[in-house]
Design a protein around this motif. Structure first.
Motif, PDB file in Angstrom:
ATOM      1  N   GLU A 174      27.113 -22.308  25.913  1.00  0.00           N
ATOM      2  CA  GLU A 174      28.552 -22.601  25.943  1.00  0.00           C
ATOM      3  C   GLU A 174      29.220 -22.005  24.696  1.00  0.00           C
ATOM      4  N   TYR A 175      28.555 -22.169  23.556  1.00  0.00           N
ATOM      5  CA  TYR A 175      29.095 -21.653  22.284  1.00  0.00           C
ATOM      6  C   TYR A 175      29.233 -20.129  22.348  1.00  0.00           C
ATOM      7  N   ILE A 176      28.159 -19.476  22.868  1.00  0.00           N
ATOM      8  CA  ILE A 176      28.159 -18.010  22.950  1.00  0.00           C
ATOM      9  C   ILE A 176      29.294 -17.543  23.870  1.00  0.00           C
ATOM     10  N   ALA A 177      29.458 -18.236  24.989  1.00  0.00           N
ATOM     11  CA  ALA A 177      30.491 -17.846  25.956  1.00  0.00           C
ATOM     12  C   ALA A 177      31.884 -18.014  25.344  1.00  0.00           C
ATOM     13  N   ARG A 178      32.059 -19.091  24.525  1.00  0.00           N
ATOM     14  CA  ARG A 178      33.391 -19.354  23.975  1.00  0.00           C
ATOM     15  C   ARG A 178      33.734 -18.453  22.792  1.00  0.00           C
ATOM     16  N   PHE A 179      32.721 -18.257  21.883  1.00  0.00           N
ATOM     17  CA  PHE A 179      33.071 -17.606  20.616  1.00  0.00           C
ATOM     18  C   PHE A 179      32.444 -16.224  20.432  1.00  0.00           C
ATOM     19  N   GLY A 180      31.709 -15.750  21.457  1.00  0.00           N
ATOM     20  CA  GLY A 180      31.037 -14.444  21.326  1.00  0.00           C
ATOM     21  C   GLY A 180      32.016 -13.309  21.049  1.00  0.00           C
ATOM     22  N   HIS A 181      33.264 -13.475  21.491  1.00  0.00           N
ATOM     23  CA  HIS A 181      34.239 -12.397  21.288  1.00  0.00           C
ATOM     24  C   HIS A 181      35.354 -12.858  20.354  1.00  0.00           C
ATOM     25  N   ALA A 188      31.768 -14.925  15.835  1.00  0.00           N
ATOM     26  CA  ALA A 188      30.928 -14.020  16.639  1.00  0.00           C
ATOM     27  C   ALA A 188      29.538 -13.902  16.026  1.00  0.00           C
ATOM     28  N   ARG A 189      29.499 -13.896  14.644  1.00  0.00           N
ATOM     29  CA  ARG A 189      28.189 -13.826  13.974  1.00  0.00           C
ATOM     30  C   ARG A 189      27.353 -15.058  14.307  1.00  0.00           C
ATOM     31  N   GLN A 190      28.015 -16.227  14.235  1.00  0.00           N
ATOM     32  CA  GLN A 190      27.302 -17.472  14.571  1.00  0.00           C
ATOM     33  C   GLN A 190      26.819 -17.434  16.021  1.00  0.00           C
ATOM     34  N   ALA A 191      27.657 -16.912  16.897  1.00  0.00           N
ATOM     35  CA  ALA A 191      27.293 -16.808  18.320  1.00  0.00           C
ATOM     36  C   ALA A 191      26.079 -15.908  18.475  1.00  0.00           C
TER      37      ALA A 191
END
Length: 528
Positions: A257-264, A270-273
């Motif tokens: 969920e985190y990657i989907a929300r903050f990947g971009h 984005a680094r955290q993702a």
């Protein structure tokens, strides 16, 4: 010790075991468990035929069939299997006749004969046969004069007499009565080599086993302890596995969920993702915990039948014998109603199955009368029903033939009530396991909606889980039950009274079946 790594086993193109390991240790007694049809018997056969890498010096005895019918007496049949002894005795004869009197070679032969206790072999064989229910007279009887069940006992006696390094037994209690089961349990728990046994009797596995091998999902898993300890350990392991599985799934879901929300998003987010993506990949590489695979437990269901006013079935001064000078029962007075839950116990040959046949009317008393309620429907399960199945037919065809005029859907549902579904309903019954064929018979009996069920050894060929389902179904059903079984646990689960058949009478046992087991133990002077 015997250790086989990366063990795989196939049967008719089906994988039964894939890349698993098997370890058998001296002095250990292993119970082999798994659902019907998972390949337990095939594994035993593979060990017995040395299809697995087993050192030649380890002798194996796999009990597969009854002793052949011949003119040999039961006792001779057991002793004659002692090939080594017979060979050594011949050798000793030849050596003793030599000019030097045999010398060292003869001494060595005598030492070996002493080690295998040749002089007492007949006494040992007689003790084993006696434990399995053969009196002196029966031990002298020719094997061809015994039924298949009794010849199976002779084969079991032979297996125990040989005392092999590896002993493989597949359902050894199937042809035994309660007395012989108690004796066998006490004998096997002293077996000090390697025993692998398949049994559907939890009580027996508890008494005998030091370890359990569980066959599931094409793998073998070893547990320490007897059956009850295995159940407890497995429950704890599965609970922990499910906790770990849920925790991992929650972690994965929140990372995704985190990657989907903050990947971009912003550079920092984005680094955290990205770092979470790496963590996730690492978790997946390391192997995720699998969800616990639940055994598919099959439910049995009998249709409730309502009440009939008692007495439903009454014996009035009933006397019976297959010949008038050899009576099995004398002046029996007893009654069975729809709330009766009775287990018949007593030694083989005391007439338990005969009593059931008197209840159904298949046999008529020599004197006295059996009264049945006009509307009473009785159904009886016994071993010979399986022999009447036309194995070229499917279960569905068989039910349609037995109950003509019913639409297919209705018959499908009837068979489905006993855990046969899909393909198993339409394939020829010769391709079904013995346990599956037993279910067809239960479906056939239950469709008649009996008010009184007479079950004669219903557990042969059923696995432990299925026996538990049968017990549950019987406990939920409202009809009457008379049971003959060598399975102490099933009797304990369903019977409310114990009737002992012996000495031409039927008497009620005061106490439960476990008290009766102890009584049999003390009668046979067996102690822990």
């Amino acid at each position: 010790m015997l250790q086989i790594e990366s063990l795989s086993l196939t049967f008719h193109g089906h994988d039964l075991i894939v890349d698993s390991e098997l370890e058998l240790n001296y002095g250990r007694r292993y119970g082999l468990l798994g659902l019907n049809g998972c390949g337990k018997s095939t594994l035993l056969t593979a060990i017995g035929c040395r299809e697995l890498p087993i050192p030649q010096h380890m002798d194996i005895y796999h009990l597969t069939r009854e002793i052949e019918a011949s003119d040999m007496s039961a006792l001779q049949a057991v002793v004659s299997c002692d090939e080594e002894r017979v060979k050594l005795e011949k050798e000793a004869e030849i050596l003793a006749a030599q000019d030097d009197g045999g010398g060292d070679a003869l001494d060595r032969v005598y030492e070996r004969l002493e080690a295998i206790d040749a002089s007492t072999s007949e006494k040992r064989a007689a003790e084993i046969l006696f434990g399995l229910g053969f009196n002196k007279k029966m031990q002298a009887k020719k094997t061809r004069d015994f039924s298949g069940g009794w010849r199976m006992r002779i084969a079991l006696a032979r297996a125990l007499f040989m005392n092999p390094t590896i002993l493989l037994l597949d359902e050894p209690t199937n042809h035994l009565d309660l007395e012989a089961c108690v004796w066998l349990e006490d004998t096997l728990k002293k077996f000090d080599r390697i025993l692998v046994v398949i049994s559907h009797s939890q009580d027996f596995l508890n008494g005998v086993c030091t370890n359990i091998i569980h066959m599931q999902n094409r793998k073998l898993k070893l547990y320490t302890g007897n059956y009850d300890q295995y159940v407890q350990t497995r429950r704890e392991l599965e609970e922990n596995q499910m906790k770990q599985y849920r925790w991992e799934q929650e972690q994965i879901a929140s990372m995704k969920e985190y990657i989907a929300r903050f990947g971009h998003g912003s550079a920092k987010l984005a680094r955290q993702a990205q770092s979470k993506e790496k963590t996730l990949a690492k978790m997946e590489r390391g192997g995720l915990t699998e969800k616990v695979a639940r055994d598919k437990i099959l439910v049995f269901r009998f249709t409730n039948v309502g009440k009939l006013p008692p007495p439903v079935l009454q014996f009035v001064e009933v006397t019976f014998g297959y010949t008038p000078d050899n009576l099995l029962y004398k002046k029996l007075d007893l009654g069975v109603d729809l709330d009766s839950r009775i287990a018949l116990v007593g030694p083989n040959g005391a007439g338990k199955s005969t009593l059931l046949k008197l209840m159904t009317g298949e046999l008529a008393p020599l004197d006295g009368m059996v009264r049945r309620h006009n509307h009473l429907r009785i159904a009886q399960f016994h071993q010979h029903l399986a022999e009447r199945l036309d194995l070229d037919m499917s279960a569905l065809q068989y039910m349609m033939k037995e109950y003509p005029g019913n639409e297919e859907e209705r018959m499908r549902a009837a068979v489905g009530k006993f855990g046969l579904s899909g393909k198993a309903q339409v394939m020829p019954m010769r391709n079904l396991s013995d346990g599956q064929r037993s279910r067809v018979i239960f479906a056939w009996l239950a469709y008649r909606q009996p008010q009184l069920l007479l079950l004669d050894e219903p557990t042969n060929h059923l696995d432990i889980e299925t026996i538990d389902s049968l017990a549950e179904a019987l406990n939920e059903w409202d009809g009457g039950l008379v049971l003959v079984s060598h399975d102490f646990r099933l009797i304990n689960q369903v019977a409310r009274e114990i009737w002992v058949c012996e000495k031409q009478a039927v008497t009620r046992w005061e106490g439960d079946i476990m008290d009766f087991k102890e009584h049999l133990r003390s009668k046979a002077a067996l102690s822990d």
